[in-house]
Design a protein around this motif. Sequence first.
Motif, short mmCIF file in Angstrom:
data_model
loop_
_atom_site.label_atom_id
_atom_site.label_comp_id
_atom_site.label_asym_id
_atom_site.label_seq_id
_atom_site.Cartn_x
_atom_site.Cartn_y
_atom_site.Cartn_z
N GLU A 126 -22.32 -136.35 -55.88
CA GLU A 126 -23.00 -135.23 -55.21
C GLU A 126 -22.37 -133.89 -55.55
N GLY A 127 -21.06 -133.86 -55.63
CA GLY A 127 -20.38 -132.59 -55.86
C GLY A 127 -20.21 -132.21 -57.31
N LEU A 128 -19.93 -133.21 -58.17
CA LEU A 128 -19.61 -132.93 -59.57
C LEU A 128 -20.67 -133.43 -60.54
N GLY A 129 -21.79 -133.93 -60.03
CA GLY A 129 -22.90 -134.33 -60.88
C GLY A 129 -22.61 -135.48 -61.82
N ALA A 130 -21.83 -136.46 -61.36
CA ALA A 130 -21.49 -137.60 -62.21
C ALA A 130 -22.72 -138.42 -62.58
N ARG A 131 -22.69 -138.99 -63.77
CA ARG A 131 -23.72 -139.94 -64.20
C ARG A 131 -23.33 -141.36 -63.83
N ALA A 132 -22.03 -141.67 -63.93
CA ALA A 132 -21.55 -143.01 -63.63
C ALA A 132 -20.05 -142.95 -63.33
N MET A 133 -19.58 -143.95 -62.60
CA MET A 133 -18.16 -144.10 -62.31
C MET A 133 -17.75 -145.53 -62.60
N THR A 134 -16.51 -145.72 -63.02
CA THR A 134 -16.00 -147.05 -63.31
C THR A 134 -14.75 -147.32 -62.48
N THR A 135 -14.40 -148.58 -62.40
CA THR A 135 -13.16 -148.99 -61.75
C THR A 135 -12.76 -150.33 -62.34
N GLY A 136 -11.62 -150.84 -61.92
CA GLY A 136 -11.17 -152.14 -62.41
C GLY A 136 -10.23 -152.78 -61.41
#
Length: 227
Positions: free
Chosen positions: A140-150
């Motif tokens: 919402e704030g930084l306009g991300a397309r996708a996020m990952t984690t592991g």
Amino acid sequence: METRDSHYWPLYGLRITTPRLELRVPDVALLDALAAVAADGVHDPAEMPFSFPWTDGTPEERGRSTFQHVLRTVAEWSPEKWTLSLAVLCDGRVVGRQDMVTSDYAVTREGETGSWLGMAHQGKGIGTEMRAAVLHLAFEGLGARAMTTGAMTDNRRSIAVSRKCGYRPDGETVLAVRGEARTLRRMRLDRAGWEAHRTVPVEVHGLEPCRELFGLPRESAPFRGTG
């Protein structure tokens, strides 16, 4: 614990809040409290949930390495490569840390999350709430397309949090940890998945002065503030 906003480092004025939590870049006093939580322990010493065993060592060493690492994220920050390392406060008390790490974010609009909680604060739903907070900042704030984690395949709590937030499996990687082969499960969350799994109300304050540090012009991706 109050901190004054900094003209030269506006990230100190960034606040992300949920019904129970506040996430913010720690000043020295808050960082000392965060280091103390790390020193008290974040997992069973017989286990190692991290790809880099930073929790090995004495409580003093664990606290000091936490203190130094977070200071390093500030010292080495650039709009092209940054680690946003946030102290997590529950009812005004530091309980853990939530990170977002990325390179060339202005181009990729992708980042990776990582976190830990003090052992005394686990099993209370805080992990899900703090992840929801940083995902709200990202999408919402930084306009991300996708996020990952592991997470290691035997780290059921972390994997459960990721699934609850909408992440999907994204393959596995074998790593050497403590001289043994360990399997890391990668997970990925796109914007549609995030929107479909939003359940935690989140507000972000003080973002606008920070946008250029994130590699974004202030006029891009208008920020609505709540969700």
